[in-house]
Design a protein around this motif. Structure first.
Motif, PDB file in Angstrom:
ATOM      1  N   LEU A 169     -29.486   7.453  13.931  1.00 31.23           N
ATOM      2  CA  LEU A 169     -28.807   6.180  14.079  1.00 31.23           C
ATOM      3  C   LEU A 169     -27.340   6.371  13.730  1.00 31.23           C
ATOM      4  CD1 LEU A 169     -29.323   3.145  14.636  1.00 31.23           C
ATOM      5  CD2 LEU A 169     -29.545   2.854  12.182  1.00 31.23           C
ATOM      6  N   ASN A 170     -26.469   6.230  14.725  1.00 33.23           N
ATOM      7  CA  ASN A 170     -25.027   6.440  14.551  1.00 33.23           C
ATOM      8  C   ASN A 170     -24.706   7.818  13.992  1.00 33.23           C
ATOM      9  OD1 ASN A 170     -24.438   3.853  15.488  1.00 33.23           O
ATOM     10  ND2 ASN A 170     -24.613   2.966  13.445  1.00 33.23           N
ATOM     11  N   GLY A 171     -25.423   8.829  14.459  1.00 33.30           N
ATOM     12  CA  GLY A 171     -25.148  10.190  14.038  1.00 33.30           C
ATOM     13  C   GLY A 171     -25.728  10.584  12.696  1.00 33.30           C
ATOM     14  N   ARG A 172     -26.535   9.723  12.108  1.00 34.95           N
ATOM     15  CA  ARG A 172     -27.152  10.014  10.811  1.00 34.95           C
ATOM     16  C   ARG A 172     -28.652   9.815  10.906  1.00 34.95           C
ATOM     17  NH1 ARG A 172     -24.175   7.576   5.695  1.00 34.95           N
ATOM     18  NH2 ARG A 172     -22.679   9.266   5.530  1.00 34.95           N
TER      19      ARG A 172
END
Length: 91
Positions: free
Chosen positions: A52-55
């Motif tokens: 989610l959003n790169g995490r």
């Protein structure tokens, strides 16, 4: 005037930054896997690790189902679709 050596330093910096970001993501992913397994042992629910959003983030499948019902995801997306693209899922 820009020298050829300058470009090689920029390429090196880009590679170091990419490597560092990959290492940080890997550490976070390891932590999320442990957290998902711990939550599964405590609650008995199935947990997923999604990007989610790169995490990486740990969420229960029941929570995903609730979000799909509420219309958070675009029309046609099901909990099974999200489970299929999850990075890690507990058994």
């Amino acid at each position: 005037m820009v020298t050829i050596q300058h470009f090689s330093y920029m390429k090196l910096f880009r590679n170091i930054r990419t490597y560092f970001r990959a290492v940080v993501f890997d550490c976070r992913l390891r932590h999320c896997r442990r957290e998902a397994d711990r939550r599964r042992a405590v609650s008995g629910q199935k947990h997923l690790v999604i990007n989610l959003n790169g995490r990486p983030v740990v969420v229960s499948k029941q929570h995903i189902k609730r979000l799909v019902r509420e219309g958070v995801y675009r029309k046609g997306v099901t909990a099974a679709d999200i489970e299929a693209i999850a990075i890690y899922r507990t058994v």
